[in-house]
Design a protein around this motif. Structure first.
Motif, PDB file in Angstrom:
ATOM      1  N   TRP A 229     -91.467  13.729  93.129  1.00  0.00           N
ATOM      2  CA  TRP A 229     -90.430  12.842  92.607  1.00  0.00           C
ATOM      3  C   TRP A 229     -89.461  13.611  91.715  1.00  0.00           C
ATOM      4  O   TRP A 229     -88.249  13.462  91.811  1.00  0.00           O
ATOM      5  N   ARG A 230     -90.015  14.450  90.842  1.00  0.00           N
ATOM      6  CA  ARG A 230     -89.171  15.244  89.941  1.00  0.00           C
ATOM      7  C   ARG A 230     -88.212  16.151  90.740  1.00  0.00           C
ATOM      8  O   ARG A 230     -87.024  16.245  90.432  1.00  0.00           O
ATOM      9  N   GLU A 231     -88.731  16.790  91.762  1.00  0.00           N
ATOM     10  CA  GLU A 231     -87.885  17.650  92.591  1.00  0.00           C
ATOM     11  C   GLU A 231     -86.747  16.860  93.227  1.00  0.00           C
ATOM     12  O   GLU A 231     -85.598  17.316  93.259  1.00  0.00           O
ATOM     13  N   GLN A 232     -87.063  15.685  93.732  1.00  0.00           N
ATOM     14  CA  GLN A 232     -86.038  14.844  94.365  1.00  0.00           C
ATOM     15  C   GLN A 232     -84.957  14.437  93.370  1.00  0.00           C
ATOM     16  O   GLN A 232     -83.765  14.487  93.677  1.00  0.00           O
TER      17      GLN A 232
ATOM     18  N   MET B 119     -80.036   8.078  92.130  1.00  0.00           N
ATOM     19  CA  MET B 119     -80.579   9.419  91.985  1.00  0.00           C
ATOM     20  C   MET B 119     -82.084   9.418  91.752  1.00  0.00           C
ATOM     21  O   MET B 119     -82.783  10.341  92.159  1.00  0.00           O
ATOM     22  N   ALA B 120     -82.587   8.382  91.103  1.00  0.00           N
ATOM     23  CA  ALA B 120     -83.978   8.400  90.645  1.00  0.00           C
ATOM     24  C   ALA B 120     -84.959   7.737  91.589  1.00  0.00           C
ATOM     25  O   ALA B 120     -86.114   8.163  91.679  1.00  0.00           O
ATOM     26  N   LEU B 121     -84.547   6.695  92.287  1.00  0.00           N
ATOM     27  CA  LEU B 121     -85.480   5.909  93.079  1.00  0.00           C
ATOM     28  C   LEU B 121     -85.596   6.483  94.487  1.00  0.00           C
ATOM     29  O   LEU B 121     -84.626   6.488  95.236  1.00  0.00           O
ATOM     30  N   PRO B 122     -86.774   6.985  94.872  1.00  0.00           N
ATOM     31  CA  PRO B 122     -86.925   7.561  96.215  1.00  0.00           C
ATOM     32  C   PRO B 122     -86.631   6.534  97.314  1.00  0.00           C
ATOM     33  O   PRO B 122     -87.179   5.436  97.300  1.00  0.00           O
ATOM     34  N   HIS B 123     -85.732   6.892  98.216  1.00  0.00           N
ATOM     35  CA  HIS B 123     -85.383   6.010  99.338  1.00  0.00           C
ATOM     36  C   HIS B 123     -85.039   4.599  98.850  1.00  0.00           C
ATOM     37  O   HIS B 123     -85.559   3.592  99.355  1.00  0.00           O
TER      38      HIS B 123
ATOM     39  N   THR C 272     -85.220  13.241  83.767  1.00  0.00           N
ATOM     40  CA  THR C 272     -86.482  13.144  84.511  1.00  0.00           C
ATOM     41  C   THR C 272     -87.670  13.036  83.560  1.00  0.00           C
ATOM     42  O   THR C 272     -88.620  12.291  83.824  1.00  0.00           O
ATOM     43  N   ASP C 273     -87.610  13.753  82.434  1.00  0.00           N
ATOM     44  CA  ASP C 273     -88.697  13.663  81.455  1.00  0.00           C
ATOM     45  C   ASP C 273     -88.796  12.265  80.851  1.00  0.00           C
ATOM     46  O   ASP C 273     -89.898  11.732  80.653  1.00  0.00           O
ATOM     47  N   LEU C 274     -87.640  11.658  80.541  1.00  0.00           N
ATOM     48  CA  LEU C 274     -87.646  10.309  79.986  1.00  0.00           C
ATOM     49  C   LEU C 274     -88.299   9.314  80.942  1.00  0.00           C
ATOM     50  O   LEU C 274     -88.981   8.383  80.517  1.00  0.00           O
ATOM     51  N   MET C 275     -88.101   9.522  82.231  1.00  0.00           N
ATOM     52  CA  MET C 275     -88.656   8.596  83.205  1.00  0.00           C
ATOM     53  C   MET C 275     -90.117   8.887  83.526  1.00  0.00           C
ATOM     54  O   MET C 275     -90.934   7.956  83.627  1.00  0.00           O
ATOM     55  N   LEU C 276     -90.470  10.154  83.676  1.00  0.00           N
ATOM     56  CA  LEU C 276     -91.769  10.488  84.237  1.00  0.00           C
ATOM     57  C   LEU C 276     -92.869  10.745  83.217  1.00  0.00           C
ATOM     58  O   LEU C 276     -94.037  10.452  83.485  1.00  0.00           O
ATOM     59  N   LYS C 277     -92.547  11.277  82.056  1.00  0.00           N
ATOM     60  CA  LYS C 277     -93.600  11.615  81.094  1.00  0.00           C
ATOM     61  C   LYS C 277     -94.396  10.402  80.603  1.00  0.00           C
ATOM     62  O   LYS C 277     -95.615  10.485  80.431  1.00  0.00           O
ATOM     63  N   PRO C 278     -93.750   9.243  80.362  1.00  0.00           N
ATOM     64  CA  PRO C 278     -94.546   8.085  79.891  1.00  0.00           C
ATOM     65  C   PRO C 278     -95.218   7.311  81.015  1.00  0.00           C
ATOM     66  O   PRO C 278     -95.888   6.315  80.762  1.00  0.00           O
ATOM     67  N   LEU C 279     -95.055   7.759  82.262  1.00  0.00           N
ATOM     68  CA  LEU C 279     -95.419   6.923  83.397  1.00  0.00           C
ATOM     69  C   LEU C 279     -96.932   6.726  83.553  1.00  0.00           C
ATOM     70  O   LEU C 279     -97.386   5.605  83.823  1.00  0.00           O
ATOM     71  N   GLU C 280     -97.709   7.771  83.376  1.00  0.00           N
ATOM     72  CA  GLU C 280     -99.142   7.677  83.666  1.00  0.00           C
ATOM     73  C   GLU C 280     -99.850   6.586  82.858  1.00  0.00           C
ATOM     74  O   GLU C 280    -100.551   5.739  83.438  1.00  0.00           O
ATOM     75  N   PRO C 281     -99.711   6.551  81.525  1.00  0.00           N
ATOM     76  CA  PRO C 281    -100.382   5.465  80.791  1.00  0.00           C
ATOM     77  C   PRO C 281     -99.801   4.087  81.097  1.00  0.00           C
ATOM     78  O   PRO C 281    -100.509   3.082  81.019  1.00  0.00           O
ATOM     79  N   MET C 282     -98.518   4.049  81.453  1.00  0.00           N
ATOM     80  CA  MET C 282     -97.884   2.753  81.713  1.00  0.00           C
ATOM     81  C   MET C 282     -98.425   2.096  82.973  1.00  0.00           C
ATOM     82  O   MET C 282     -98.536   0.876  83.050  1.00  0.00           O
TER      83      MET C 282
ATOM     84  N   ASN D 135     -81.001  15.402  93.322  1.00  0.00           N
ATOM     85  CA  ASN D 135     -79.994  14.331  93.381  1.00  0.00           C
ATOM     86  C   ASN D 135     -79.017  14.368  92.215  1.00  0.00           C
ATOM     87  O   ASN D 135     -78.087  13.562  92.168  1.00  0.00           O
ATOM     88  N   GLY D 136     -79.232  15.269  91.250  1.00  0.00           N
ATOM     89  CA  GLY D 136     -78.266  15.430  90.168  1.00  0.00           C
ATOM     90  C   GLY D 136     -78.718  14.988  88.793  1.00  0.00           C
ATOM     91  O   GLY D 136     -77.945  15.054  87.838  1.00  0.00           O
ATOM     92  N   MET D 137     -79.970  14.523  88.656  1.00  0.00           N
ATOM     93  CA  MET D 137     -80.458  14.134  87.340  1.00  0.00           C
ATOM     94  C   MET D 137     -80.767  15.376  86.522  1.00  0.00           C
ATOM     95  O   MET D 137     -81.116  16.431  87.056  1.00  0.00           O
TER      96      MET D 137
END
Length: 220
Positions: free
Chosen positions: A159-162, A20-24, A173-183, A166-168
């Protein structure tokens, strides 16, 4: 393991979340496998989790000896229950400290290094290079920083829309995407390519790129 990783690494749902999370995801993983030489007989997969990728590797390399390692024993317990992985050797390992002993024709690693302390990356890549036999490869897929913040925000929105389609859930989605920029700050293909060369690899190619996901292949 940090809190971000812990909350996302739900062993019972990890394979479902991966799809559900990984595009293609199918193209991403198939590219990793495609660049493992057909004559490969020994494979080490690091941060192997629930064996999502391991299953696909086993399908293509039916006679290869495969060793898998992960820091999370609960994730590996899920992998060990998969019948097609019954002949795979599993071991618990924190790659920031060490990786399994031995020499391998290929080392595989996906969706891991971007989340680790940056100062650990050079020594991890050096250990990986030391485990690969002459003529072998390091097949590596991960998340990389885009060129600028505008591009990053565009990809995150897409990515969030996808993921939601997909059912997330919004929370997932917040757990995955919010910390992403500094990481991923500074974790771009040029940085990784330079570190791979410093670690002793002779050539590095970048055969797949989609938004923030990419696959790099490093040759000994």
């Amino acid at each position: 393991m940090n809190n971000f990783q812990y909350q996302l690494e739900l062993p019972g749902r990890y394979d479902e979340l991966e799809r559900m999370a990984l595009p293609h995801y199918d193209t991403f993983f198939s590219t990793v496998i495609e660049f493992i030489p057909k004559q490969t007989k020994t494979i080490l997969e690091l941060a192997s989790g629930t064996g999502f990728l391991t299953r696909l590797v086993r399908q293509q390399f039916k006679d290869a000896q495969i060793v898998c390692s992960d820091i999370n024993p609960d994730m590996m317990a899920v992998a060990q229950k998969k019948p097609e992985l019954s002949d795979v050797r599993f071991c618990t390992c924190d790659i920031t400290q060490d990786i399994p002993d031995g020499t391998f024709d290929a080392v595989v690693l996906t969706q891991c290094l971007f989340a680790l302390p940056r100062e650990k990356i050079p020594e991890i890549l050096l250990r990986i290079r030391q485990r690969i036999s002459p003529g072998g490869v390091f097949a590596y897929g991960d998340i990389f920083e885009p060129l600028d913040k505008w591009e990053f925000e565009l990809y995150v929105s897409h990515w969030r829309e996808q993921m939601i389609q997909n059912g997330m859930t919004e929370a997932e989605t917040d757990l995955m995407l919010k910390p992403l920029e500094p990481m991923i700050k500074g974790y771009n293909p040029d940085y990784v390519r330079k570190e791979l060369i410093k670690a002793g690899f002779s050539w590095v190619i970048f055969p797949y790129w989609y938004e923030m996901y990419g696959v790099m292949i490093a040759y000994t």
